[in-house]
Design an enzyme around this catalytic site. Structure first.
Site, PDB file in Angstrom:
ATOM      1  N   ASP A 414      43.001  74.843  54.284  1.00  0.00           N
ATOM      2  CA  ASP A 414      44.125  74.038  53.809  1.00  0.00           C
ATOM      3  C   ASP A 414      44.224  74.231  52.295  1.00  0.00           C
ATOM      4  OD1 ASP A 414      46.123  72.028  53.774  1.00  0.00           O
ATOM      5  OD2 ASP A 414      44.636  70.536  53.215  1.00  0.00           O
ATOM      6  N   GLU A 512      52.415  59.396  44.991  1.00  0.00           N
ATOM      7  CA  GLU A 512      53.174  58.196  44.650  1.00  0.00           C
ATOM      8  C   GLU A 512      52.590  57.497  43.429  1.00  0.00           C
ATOM      9  OE1 GLU A 512      53.558  55.748  48.159  1.00  0.00           O
ATOM     10  OE2 GLU A 512      55.540  56.619  48.514  1.00  0.00           O
ATOM     11  N   PHE A 554      57.821  57.456  55.259  1.00  0.00           N
ATOM     12  CA  PHE A 554      57.703  58.918  55.233  1.00  0.00           C
ATOM     13  C   PHE A 554      57.076  59.415  56.538  1.00  0.00           C
ATOM     14  CE2 PHE A 554      55.132  62.696  54.566  1.00  0.00           C
ATOM     15  CZ  PHE A 554      56.002  63.548  53.897  1.00  0.00           C
ATOM     16  N   LYS A 577      63.517  59.758  48.372  1.00  0.00           N
ATOM     17  CA  LYS A 577      62.812  60.876  47.720  1.00  0.00           C
ATOM     18  C   LYS A 577      62.139  61.712  48.803  1.00  0.00           C
ATOM     19  CE  LYS A 577      58.149  59.181  46.610  1.00  0.00           C
ATOM     20  NZ  LYS A 577      58.042  57.794  47.009  1.00  0.00           N
ATOM     21  N   THR A 688      49.221  75.836  54.837  1.00  0.00           N
ATOM     22  CA  THR A 688      49.616  74.637  54.099  1.00  0.00           C
ATOM     23  C   THR A 688      51.010  74.196  54.503  1.00  0.00           C
ATOM     24  OG1 THR A 688      49.987  73.751  51.874  1.00  0.00           O
ATOM     25  CG2 THR A 688      50.461  76.079  52.196  1.00  0.00           C
ATOM     26  N   ASP A 828      40.746  68.896  54.666  1.00  0.00           N
ATOM     27  CA  ASP A 828      40.291  67.563  54.243  1.00  0.00           C
ATOM     28  C   ASP A 828      41.131  66.431  54.814  1.00  0.00           C
ATOM     29  OD1 ASP A 828      41.983  66.642  51.238  1.00  0.00           O
ATOM     30  OD2 ASP A 828      42.596  68.171  52.668  1.00  0.00           O
TER      31      ASP A 828
END
Length: 1204
Positions: A414, A512, A554, A577, A688, A828
């Site tokens: 990742d 954030e 989200f 956003k 990713t 992770d």
């Protein structure tokens, strides 16, 4: 009441089985609903006991024995043992029964101890006290006695005892803060919400008056999904229905923070909680070594059957002469004569199977298990892999895959939090094309004293100022950040310092927090969420209050989040956003091109970008939005799908405000680790969810791509211009043009003549490549094969915009390719779990995205840089050790049993054993077991510092090279040769019947003891010759084992302990040692047995040394002080010419003895008063810059050594 209602009632009442329905009804406080509303039908639910143990006191023995005898080797030895009990066999049942009993007992004790530990942990949890509200009072009871429907009171810093629906809290706004570190590792505080209509019930008496039922889905393991509905019965006839979601569900194992107390109702208990459902056992992974062991066992089983068949046939051929079949001194009984010849032959076959069964090493399994279990502690004890910042070291969740760490060919990693720190910092904002950076810039000079972010271009003007402030307000409002207003330090609460708040922000998303902190530096400070109102402080230090009406959370599919707020003037705003790909298509106005250009520029710089947009809503539009959202939230079936549809309708027609750029720095030594993995012959793929430009910049920074790497793109943008079929064939021609159909694996990424290729593919194109082919298409459906061929010829691959499931699909695709390479996945976050579970070896990083990856992995580390030592050192050692253990076990058992086979030719195939029963039993258990076990734990054939400095040594053990069939056959033939020397050497020396000094003849037990003595000493000394790393423990165990054999033989023969005067072996060992020729024959036969292996090693090291052997020789030359300034590439073999590449391909599958290093010169330096011989590259090649030659520089510039 109609028929269906009756059927439903009968089903629910009579069966009590939850599988009959897809939802459950929970009666809060076990109270019946008001009359006339609905029937009260109590349902059966499990109690709150957690059971992680496997066995009970009563079922341990039968269940454990059943599981152990499912293993083929154990079952085989059980059959042999039963055969020995049933028929007349040449050896005692003890000879098979005792080793089997030893193996079964050791394994049972190990598994029993592990289960006892689990029982203790279960009891500690189940007996933990909890507070329950009954009849208006708080009652204390054990956790295991909780039932579904109980109302529970939980206080600050207490752990939730089961899955609960939040009813009320001590906070006025009905919120509470929770950490879920034990579930997903996220230490950040998450906000959960009480049901609006019950948040006023604050005391035990008030909560006890609540009449309500909860309808919710049946238990399922997804931590982040919950669908339910609460029906609250007030004075009116119809109940009030309110939706319940994951924001109302408190999970077992989470901890209450920053909230004095809460009241909640239990809905899932015991083994039905989400935590328990997530702890189900994962599928068993098997290492390549274990597969090789099983293949060798089958071969040896065939050899065993062949031996038994040959001896059975030869026995009856020998007995064809009546004088041999029934000599005068050994007449058969009438019963024996009447037995059918086939029955006698089958009985003899079984007897020979029993006689030769020791060729199958049953104790090898227990030795391998102990080696893996004890060896795993070397990772846990490694101080270099301990992280001071976290205060944690590595974790080993399974020890079954230790040796697989030394066989990895593909690494899937990742990016965010794995290669990068996941420590975000706002670098710039772009509002309507105007750019803001962290420091003021004046005349091209950065002003270090600037405390705030300032513009670096022209003033935006009056209209621009309004848009700018709206942008800042949007980022202050559109988030799920919480404010921690006070912190306890050393027992003192610190929250206000010199009249100013010292509060700090916490969130489950580091992005954030970075954005809100960035706004603070720009003059807009987010203060708190209070009474459903968000408070912010503007540049003029005036407080602005916005009522938070809706949050559109989200998710990874939409890749955006939105909030609907109402300002103090009554205006409705929807702020959104998200990723540029999800915002730009929904924008109808704004300076799109300027913002898009800046986003692309920042992405190339490796920054994480987000776009911000808004739209104003009228009161009517807001009402319609509320209706749409509420109808979706109240749905019990397909709620997620309906919410997604509602979000799609609401989030459109935006006005673009601007974009942000957040920096996520690369982890310490991440680039060095990737470079070392490349040198070690591994291919590294980055998987990713980030956009292509950001991910590509990270790949260059981490040296996955080099400056001369030719990048090949397989992206949506390119497939829009030409068909996927044409793009794939173009790329295929490109990578295969230079070296034809030969793949890069032929060169293992080392040839300097190869162009370095890097592939970039996105998720959408990958889906098209992997899509099953429609029948009737002309392409033949070989996209997958072409894609794999391209990937095999690329030194590195970047997959961007990947969904979690696609990550697992990529790993599965490579696993299933024709080479069947060993894969490793490292990540992770929770989105990496599917990839980690799919790979042969899964490694989790204990990072900021939680511990879910670490919990589901085989191994867990704290930083990506520790992967280098885990693979190049620990993996290398594990593989070398276990490979020697497996081959040595088969070798010593061939040496042990082949003389028994030869002996049958000299005893009329009478099944007469060559060795005594005690020797047969203890050979694998006592005499030869400890030295090889210690070797497999302690051996270091090369110093670990050298292994870290020269990753190319990893190639010497690649592709299971030490357990290939040629190596296995060599060890087997070596064992046969030694066995022939033992037997015939002793046989010819025994030809002289007056063997002792007093003229006394030796018998068959003395002959067998002589052979056994030579056997034990030879196999032990063979291991001593293979040992490179000597410690006092090695000396103690090796020489101690030989001494133990001698003492035991004296004891067993009645010399030391007269009471053990076993009739068959009485005084045999002493009588043998009293003969001078016996001593001479023992020494002579040991030397002759060991000589071929020694000669072979000397010749190979002198004429065809491997890289490993060269470094071993150099290390001995420098007496273990091989200087860290010595370029190890000087010790590699000379280069291989182009026409020798096919030979090189063969050598890549065995020990690699070739290299592409330039000629070296020798120089002697003095360092610390001691001469140090080191070499350096020829000055003739100084113009070359190997540092950026891709994988080719693995040999040319070996790591951190200093170039001269």
């Amino acid at each position: 009441m109609d028929l269906s209602s009756i059927r439903k009632l009968i089903t629910r009442y009579c069966t009590g089985e939850e599988s009959w329905v897809d939802s459950r009804t929970v009666y809060i406080g076990h109270k019946e609903p008001p009359p006339g509303t609905e029937a009260y039908i109590p349902q059966r639910f499990p109690d709150n006991r957690i059971v992680s143990s496997k066995y009970t006191f009563w079922n341990f023995i039968p269940k454990n024995l059943f599981e152990q005898f499912r293993r083929i080797a154990n079952f085989y030895f059980l059959i042999i043992f039963l055969v020995q009990l049933i028929i007349d066999t040449p050896t005692s049942p003890t000879t098979s029964g005792l080793p089997l009993f030893f193996v079964i007992t050791v394994t049972a004790i190990k598994q029993g101890y592990e289960d006892w530990i689990r029982h203790k942990a279960d009891n500690a949890i189940n007996q933990c006290p909890v507070h329950v509200i009954q009849h208006g009072k708080v009652v204390r009871k054990q956790s295991q006695k909780l039932r579904v429907g109980d109302i529970v009171q939980v206080k600050e810093n207490e752990t939730f005892p089961c899955d609960l629906i939040l009813l009320s809290t001590s906070r006025e706004d009905g919120t509470c803060f929770v950490t879920t570190a034990s579930l997903d590792g996220e230490s950040s505080h998450k906000t959960y919400y009480a049901v609006q209509d019950t948040k006023a019930f604050n005391t035990a008496e008030e909560v006890d008056t609540l009449h309500a039922t909860i309808e919710c889905e049946q238990p399922q393991p997804d931590l982040y999904k919950f669908v339910g509905r609460i029906n609250i019965y007030l004075d009116r006839d119809e109940p009030i229905a309110r939706p319940l979601g994951s924001e109302n569900l408190l999970l077992r194992g989470a901890t209450l923070k920053n909230t004095e107390y809460i009241h909640a109702v239990a809905i899932y208990t015991g083994m039905e909680t989400k935590m328990a459902l997530n702890y189900q056992s994962k599928s068993q992974k098997r290492s390549a070594v274990e597969k090789s062991m099983n293949a060798y066992l089958i071969v040896y089983l065939c050899i065993l059957i062949s031996k038994a068949l040959i001896n059975t046939v030869l026995k009856y051929a020998w007995q064809a002469n009546p004088n041999r079949d029934e000599p005068w001194y050994n007449q058969k009984t009438e019963t024996e004569r009447q037995r059918h010849v086939l029955i006698r032959a089958f009985t003899d076959f079984l007897a020979f199977m029993v006689l030769f069964n020791y060729i199958i090493p049953v104790s090898m399994y227990v030795s391998v298990e102990m080696q893996k279990f004890l060896g795993s502690y070397f990772i846990l004890w490694d101080d270099d892999m301990f992280d001071e910042e976290l205060g944690e070291g590595p974790l080993v969740n399974t020890s079954d895959l230790n040796e697989e760490l030394g066989q990895v060919e593909y690494v899937f990693t990742d990016k965010t939090g794995t290669l990068t720190e996941n420590n975000m910092e706002l670098r710039e904002c772009c509002v309507d094309g105007h750019v803001y950076v962290p420091h003021a810039v004046c005349n091209g000079q950065i002003l270090p004293g600037a405390a705030r972010m300032d513009m670096i271009d022209s003033s935006p003007g009056v209209d621009g100022k309004e848009r700018e402030e709206l942008f800042f307000r949007a980022l202050c409002l559109c988030h799920t950040v919480q404010v921690k207003e006070e912190e306890t330090v050393d027992g003192i609460k610190r929250g206000i310092h010199q009249g100013k708040s010292t509060s700090f922000y916490i969130s489950s998303s580091p992005d954030e927090v970075a954005l809100v902190e960035g706004m603070n530096r720009l003059g807009f400070t987010y203060l708190r969420l209070k009474d459903s109102h968000m408070e912010i402080l503007n540049r003029e230090d005036e407080m602005e209050r916005f009522e938070l009406l809706e949050v559109l959370n989200f998710d990874s599919v939409r890749r955006r989040m939105s909030v609907i707020v109402r300002s103090s003037s009554g205006e409705y705003y929807l702020f959104c956003k998200g990723a540029d790909s999800s915002i730009f298509p929904r924008v109808v106005s704004g300076k799109v091109e300027q913002v898009r250009a800046r986003v692309e520029h920042n992405a190339v710089e490796g920054l994480r970008t987000l776009c911000v947009a808004y739209k104003k809503l009228t009161h009517e539009e807001y009402e319609e939005t509320c209706l749409l959202l509420n109808s979706a939230k109240l749905a019990l079936q397909e709620r997620d799908k309906k919410l997604a549809e509602a979000y799609d309708v609401i989030e459109k027609d935006f006005i673009l405000l601007g974009a942000t750029a957040v920096e996520d720095r690369l982890q310490d030594k991440a680039a060095d680790t990737i470079e070392s993995l490349h040198k070690a012959g591994m291919k590294v793929w980055v998987l990713t969810g980030d956009k292509m430009e950001t991910a590509a910049a990270t790949c260059y920074a981490s040296r996955l791509f080099h400056r001369n790497t030719q990048i090949l793109e397989l992206t949506t943008k390119r497939t829009e211009e030409q068909s996927l079929h044409d793009v794939l064939f173009d790329l295929s021609r490109t990578v295969l043009r230079q070296h034809g159909s030969m793949t890069r694996d032929t060169f293992s990424g080392l040839s300097g003549d190869c162009q370095d290729y890097g592939l970039i593919i996105d998720g959408a194109t990958l889906s098209a490549v992997l899509k099953p082919t429609q029948e009737g298409t002309s392409n033949g459906g070989n996209y997958k094969e072409i894609f794999l061929e391209i990937c095999r010829n690329c030194s590195a691959v970047l997959c961007c915009r990947m969904a979690p499931l696609q990550k697992a699909q990529i790993v599965k695709l490579i696993k299933a390719s024709k080479e069947h390479p060993i894969t490793l996945a490292i990540g992770d976050g929770a989105n990496d779990v599917s990839m980690i579970l799919e790979a042969h070896v899964g490694i989790g990083i204990m990072g900021k995205e939680g511990r879910q990856a670490a919990r589901n992995s085989d191994y867990a580390i704290t930083k990506f840089k520790h992967l280098k030592k885990m693979l190049l050192v620990h993996g290398h050692y594990y593989y070398i050790r276990i490979a020697e253990l497996v081959q040595y076990f088969f070798y010593k058992n061939v040496c042990f049993i082949f003389p028994q086979f030869l002996y049958q030719f000299f005893c009329g195939f009478s099944q007469q054993p060559l060795y005594d029963t005690a020797y047969l039993t203890l050979y694998n258990i006592s005499f030869t077991s400890l030295p090889i076990l210690l070797y497999s734990l302690m051996e270091q054939h090369i110093n670990m510092d050298i292994l870290k400095r020269d990753p190319t040594l990893y190639r010497d053990i690649a592709k299971n090279s030490l357990l290939r069939w040629p190596t296995f056959i060599y060890w087997t033939f070596l064992g046969i040769f030694d066995a022939v020397v033992f037997f015939f050497g002793a046989f010819f020396l025994f030809d002289n019947t007056t063997f002792t000094s007093n003229g006394q003849m030796f018998g068959n037990w003395t002959f067998g003891t002589l052979v056994f003595t030579v056997l034990v000493f030879t196999v032990t000394l063979k291991l001593a010759l293979d040992t490179h790393y000597w410690t006092w423990i090695n000396h103690f165990v090796i020489w101690g084992s030989l001494l133990f054999y001698v003492i035991f033989s004296l004891l067993w023969g009645g010399i030391i302990w007269p009471f053990l005067n076993y009739q068959r072996m009485y005084y045999v060992f002493m009588q043998m040692l009293s003969s001078g020729p016996a001593w001479l024959s023992i020494i002579l036969l040991i030397i002759v047995s060991l000589l071929p292996d020694v000669v072979k090693k000397v010749l190979c090291r002198a004429l065809w040394p491997t890289t490993t052997e060269r470094i071993q020789h150099a290390d001995k030359l420098y007496k273990g002080h091989l200087s860290e300034f010595t370029p190890l590439s000087s010790l590699h073999a000379p280069p291989v010419r182009k026409h020798d590449r096919h030979c090189n391909e063969h050598q890549n599958h065995t020990h690699r003895r070739s290299d592409s290093s330039p000629p070296k010169k020798l120089m002697c330096t003095y360092w610390g008063g001691r001469p140090d011989y080191c070499t350096f590259s020829s000055f003739l090649r100084i113009e070359e810059n190997p540092r950026f030659s891709g994988a080719a520089y693995a040999y040319s510039a070996p790591g951190p050594e200093t170039s001269v």
